[in-house]
Design an enzyme around this catalytic site. Structure first.
Site, PDB file in Angstrom:
ATOM      1  N   ARG A 132       0.722  -1.196   0.006  1.00  0.00           N
ATOM      2  CA  ARG A 132      -0.116   0.037   0.138  1.00  0.00           C
ATOM      3  C   ARG A 132       0.824   1.353  -0.121  1.00  0.00           C
ATOM      4  O   ARG A 132       0.355   2.509   0.456  1.00  0.00           O
ATOM      5  CB  ARG A 132      -1.039  -0.055   1.205  1.00  0.00           C
ATOM      6  CG  ARG A 132      -1.837  -0.997   1.084  1.00  0.00           C
ATOM      7  CD  ARG A 132      -3.014  -0.998   2.095  1.00  0.00           C
ATOM      8  NE  ARG A 132      -4.271  -1.816   1.885  1.00  0.00           N
ATOM      9  CZ  ARG A 132      -4.251  -3.229   2.759  1.00  0.00           C
ATOM     10  NH1 ARG A 132      -3.371  -3.445   3.452  1.00  0.00           N
ATOM     11  NH2 ARG A 132      -5.411  -4.052   2.359  1.00  0.00           N
ATOM     12  N   LYS A 154       3.497  11.269 -11.636  1.00  0.00           N
ATOM     13  CA  LYS A 154       2.908  10.436 -12.220  1.00  0.00           C
ATOM     14  C   LYS A 154       3.709   9.029 -12.548  1.00  0.00           C
ATOM     15  O   LYS A 154       4.640   8.958 -13.046  1.00  0.00           O
ATOM     16  CB  LYS A 154       2.356  10.900 -13.839  1.00  0.00           C
ATOM     17  CG  LYS A 154       1.231  12.154 -13.538  1.00  0.00           C
ATOM     18  CD  LYS A 154       0.944  12.584 -15.106  1.00  0.00           C
ATOM     19  CE  LYS A 154      -0.124  13.473 -15.029  1.00  0.00           C
ATOM     20  NZ  LYS A 154      -0.464  13.984 -16.416  1.00  0.00           N
ATOM     21  N   GLU A 196      10.562  17.404 -25.213  1.00  0.00           N
ATOM     22  CA  GLU A 196       9.940  17.665 -23.883  1.00  0.00           C
ATOM     23  C   GLU A 196      10.586  19.122 -23.380  1.00  0.00           C
ATOM     24  O   GLU A 196       9.934  19.825 -22.707  1.00  0.00           O
ATOM     25  CB  GLU A 196       9.957  16.529 -22.791  1.00  0.00           C
ATOM     26  CG  GLU A 196       9.128  15.419 -23.278  1.00  0.00           C
ATOM     27  CD  GLU A 196       7.727  15.502 -22.932  1.00  0.00           C
ATOM     28  OE1 GLU A 196       7.081  16.577 -22.817  1.00  0.00           O
ATOM     29  OE2 GLU A 196       7.248  14.528 -23.280  1.00  0.00           O
ATOM     30  N   LYS A 238       8.129  22.442 -14.676  1.00  0.00           N
ATOM     31  CA  LYS A 238       7.254  21.475 -14.449  1.00  0.00           C
ATOM     32  C   LYS A 238       6.891  21.481 -12.933  1.00  0.00           C
ATOM     33  O   LYS A 238       5.834  21.603 -12.391  1.00  0.00           O
ATOM     34  CB  LYS A 238       7.755  20.338 -14.653  1.00  0.00           C
ATOM     35  CG  LYS A 238       6.878  19.241 -14.463  1.00  0.00           C
ATOM     36  CD  LYS A 238       7.088  17.836 -15.198  1.00  0.00           C
ATOM     37  CE  LYS A 238       6.043  16.731 -14.862  1.00  0.00           C
ATOM     38  NZ  LYS A 238       6.212  15.488 -15.681  1.00  0.00           N
ATOM     39  N   GLU A 248      -4.087  17.220 -11.339  1.00  0.00           N
ATOM     40  CA  GLU A 248      -4.458  17.595 -12.695  1.00  0.00           C
ATOM     41  C   GLU A 248      -6.008  17.764 -12.308  1.00  0.00           C
ATOM     42  O   GLU A 248      -6.884  17.287 -13.309  1.00  0.00           O
ATOM     43  CB  GLU A 248      -4.280  16.566 -13.612  1.00  0.00           C
ATOM     44  CG  GLU A 248      -4.335  17.104 -15.001  1.00  0.00           C
ATOM     45  CD  GLU A 248      -3.686  15.897 -16.026  1.00  0.00           C
ATOM     46  OE1 GLU A 248      -4.389  15.683 -16.847  1.00  0.00           O
ATOM     47  OE2 GLU A 248      -2.438  15.884 -16.119  1.00  0.00           O
ATOM     48  N   ARG A 253      -2.274  21.777 -14.553  1.00  0.00           N
ATOM     49  CA  ARG A 253      -1.191  20.765 -14.961  1.00  0.00           C
ATOM     50  C   ARG A 253      -1.564  19.972 -16.151  1.00  0.00           C
ATOM     51  O   ARG A 253      -0.763  19.565 -16.820  1.00  0.00           O
ATOM     52  CB  ARG A 253      -1.213  19.505 -13.842  1.00  0.00           C
ATOM     53  CG  ARG A 253      -0.243  18.440 -13.941  1.00  0.00           C
ATOM     54  CD  ARG A 253       0.102  17.502 -12.994  1.00  0.00           C
ATOM     55  NE  ARG A 253       1.290  16.579 -13.157  1.00  0.00           N
ATOM     56  CZ  ARG A 253       1.714  15.904 -12.276  1.00  0.00           C
ATOM     57  NH1 ARG A 253       1.452  16.053 -11.213  1.00  0.00           N
ATOM     58  NH2 ARG A 253       2.591  15.080 -12.726  1.00  0.00           N
ATOM     59  N   ASN A 257       0.483  18.474 -21.189  1.00  0.00           N
ATOM     60  CA  ASN A 257      -0.017  17.375 -22.024  1.00  0.00           C
ATOM     61  C   ASN A 257      -0.033  18.091 -23.521  1.00  0.00           C
ATOM     62  O   ASN A 257      -0.445  17.257 -24.420  1.00  0.00           O
ATOM     63  CB  ASN A 257      -1.320  16.593 -21.680  1.00  0.00           C
ATOM     64  CG  ASN A 257      -1.285  16.001 -20.493  1.00  0.00           C
ATOM     65  OD1 ASN A 257      -0.523  15.158 -20.300  1.00  0.00           O
ATOM     66  ND2 ASN A 257      -2.367  15.992 -19.796  1.00  0.00           N
ATOM     67  N   HIS A 260       0.453  15.857 -26.527  1.00  0.00           N
ATOM     68  CA  HIS A 260       0.318  14.498 -26.246  1.00  0.00           C
ATOM     69  C   HIS A 260      -0.942  13.776 -26.493  1.00  0.00           C
ATOM     70  O   HIS A 260      -1.118  12.470 -26.978  1.00  0.00           O
ATOM     71  CB  HIS A 260       0.411  14.284 -24.537  1.00  0.00           C
ATOM     72  CG  HIS A 260       1.773  14.362 -23.998  1.00  0.00           C
ATOM     73  ND1 HIS A 260       2.478  15.688 -24.244  1.00  0.00           N
ATOM     74  CD2 HIS A 260       2.565  13.567 -23.211  1.00  0.00           C
ATOM     75  CE1 HIS A 260       3.821  15.546 -23.538  1.00  0.00           C
ATOM     76  NE2 HIS A 260       3.718  14.338 -23.072  1.00  0.00           N
ATOM     77  N   HIS A 264      -0.051  10.614 -28.634  1.00  0.00           N
ATOM     78  CA  HIS A 264      -0.442   9.261 -28.164  1.00  0.00           C
ATOM     79  C   HIS A 264      -1.130   8.501 -29.206  1.00  0.00           C
ATOM     80  O   HIS A 264      -0.931   7.486 -29.216  1.00  0.00           O
ATOM     81  CB  HIS A 264      -1.223   9.389 -26.841  1.00  0.00           C
ATOM     82  CG  HIS A 264      -0.553   9.746 -25.742  1.00  0.00           C
ATOM     83  ND1 HIS A 264      -0.977   9.999 -24.283  1.00  0.00           N
ATOM     84  CD2 HIS A 264       0.763   9.541 -25.496  1.00  0.00           C
ATOM     85  CE1 HIS A 264      -0.336  10.406 -23.508  1.00  0.00           C
ATOM     86  NE2 HIS A 264       1.177   9.910 -24.100  1.00  0.00           N
ATOM     87  N   HIS A 278       8.625   8.296 -27.736  1.00  0.00           N
ATOM     88  CA  HIS A 278       7.698   9.281 -27.127  1.00  0.00           C
ATOM     89  C   HIS A 278       8.066  10.668 -27.618  1.00  0.00           C
ATOM     90  O   HIS A 278       7.141  11.349 -27.861  1.00  0.00           O
ATOM     91  CB  HIS A 278       7.655   8.987 -25.402  1.00  0.00           C
ATOM     92  CG  HIS A 278       6.751   9.958 -24.871  1.00  0.00           C
ATOM     93  ND1 HIS A 278       5.292   9.870 -24.999  1.00  0.00           N
ATOM     94  CD2 HIS A 278       7.009  10.838 -24.084  1.00  0.00           C
ATOM     95  CE1 HIS A 278       4.822  10.904 -24.276  1.00  0.00           C
ATOM     96  NE2 HIS A 278       5.793  11.537 -23.658  1.00  0.00           N
TER      97      HIS A 278
END
Length: 389
Positions: A132, A154, A196, A238, A248, A253, A257, A260, A264, A278
């Site tokens: 956990r 993330k 990036e 960032k 987000e 935030r 993206n 993206h 993606h 990527h």
């Protein structure tokens, strides 16, 4: 770049704080840092051994980190995984968590992620769910991971339906960035990470984009000062956005993206493989976001072309053709429908009013996007982005 933006600075690097209350941590950026990383990791280890998770591509860095830990008397064990996007899977996650449990990792222990974005995302997610939640440290070894995925918490793995659809927010306790490790990175990987870097200028910092236009070639050629400056600036940008919107939820935030949603879809079409890295997909995605914004009257055609020209000058794809994509528009849009940001049948897009003026638009019809994509030049059926370095 001011001290307020980057935190503490020295002649060789910077320490950037990520301010998240009790989950706050530092990002330490310093050439040669890997060789004395033990000084930073020893206080976190206490009397427990550290477990380092790396991929097969970073064997030399793993040896250097082991030596740094030996020099300060910190015990350590390592797990080495296959390299590549395919490792962000249920199968590898199961294998990794079983190995961590077999090594007796406790909730208070720190697992060290040594590698690129795949290792960072995978180890972060494993740490989030193991018992956990245990602690972890990021030591990113690619430019893309240094300026993006290692900061902000993330974590996750891919699913058949799309990229990063399974994961959790789980902040590291520390991020150690050594720009010198980029010396061993293939040129194609450096270029992919540079996408990036440039993204931060496109989001809300036109001056930084202009800096990239002036100094990007030097950075890509390995200039130490340009490299360290760009990493510190990107990390600070960032960190600021993450501190404002960690999970987000308020839209801030989401600006990270940019490129993206389109990108993606291109990655999915390429099978999340080395056919399209990527960062290459992000570059093409940013170019498409600017081109769509220009085509719909949101920004000037001159700004869209300026962005596309910088990608071309940097050896990065500036659209579908350069990315090696020949898929029909309807298939690319179908990939977008699986995007994790989809809400009530609507997909928000990061669009722009100009360089440094990105905004979140929740009113874009996918039919409009499909028509735009249908009009874009495509690659020949056999074309693809390939590694040449």
């Amino acid at each position: 770049m001011s001290n307020e933006q980057t935190g503490k600075q020295s002649g060789r690097g910077a320490t950037v704080p990520v301010r998240l209350g009790e989950r706050s941590y530092d990002v330490v950026i310093e050439p040669g840092l890997l060789t004395h990383a033990g000084e930073w990791l020893a206080p976190l280890a206490g009397r427990r051994p550290l477990v380092i998770v790396a991929d097969v591509n970073v064997a030399d860095h793993l040896a250097a980190l082991g030596g740094a830990l030996d020099s300060v008397g910190v015990g350590h064990r390592s797990i080495v995984l296959p390299a590549g996007e395919a490792s962000k899977s249920w199968a590898t996650l199961e294998r990794l968590t079983d190995q961590l449990l077999a090594l007796g990792v406790e909730r208070g222990d720190h697992v060290v992620a040594l590698g690129g974005g795949v290792i960072g995302d995978l180890v972060g997610f494993a740490s989030a769910i193991l018992k956990r939640g245990c602690r972890f440290v990021q030591i990113p070894t690619t430019l893309l991971a240094q300026v993006d995925s290692s900061v902000g918490g993330k974590t996750g793995i891919n699913a058949r339906a799309g990229k990063n659809l399974i994961g959790a927010f789980h902040q590291p306790r520390l991020v150690l960035i050594d720009p010198d490790v980029l010396d061993t990175l293939p040129t194609r990987q450096v270029r992919a990470g540079y996408a990036e870097v440039v993204k931060y200028g496109l989001i809300d910092d036109a001056d930084f984009f202009a800096w990239c236009e002036r100094h990007g070639a030097a950075l890509l050629a390995g200039d130490p000062a340009a490299r360290t400056h760009a990493i510190a600036h990107a990390v600070a940008a960032k960190a600021r956005i993450v501190a404002e919107d960690e999970h987000e939820t308020n839209g801030r935030r989401a600006l990270l993206n940019l490129g993206h949603t389109f990108g993606h879809a291109l990655e999915a079409e390429a099978g999340f493989s080395d056919r399209l890295l990527h960062g290459e997909a992000v570059a093409a995605g940013c170019a498409l976001a600017f081109a769509f914004s220009a085509a719909t009257g949101r920004c000037s055609a001159a700004d869209a072309e300026r962005v596309a020209a910088h990608w071309r000058d940097s050896g990065l794809p500036d659209g579908l053709a350069a990315a090696g994509i020949d898929a029909p528009a309807e298939r690319l849009v179908e990939h977008m429908r699986h995007d994790k940001k989809m809400e009530a049948g609507t997909l928000p897009f990061l669009l722009t009013r100009g360089i440094g003026q990105t905004y979140l638009d929740r009113g874009v019809a996918l039919g409009e996007v499909e028509a735009f994509l249908a009009a874009q030049p495509r690659a020949a059926a056999s074309a693809s982005v390939t590694a040449t370095d």
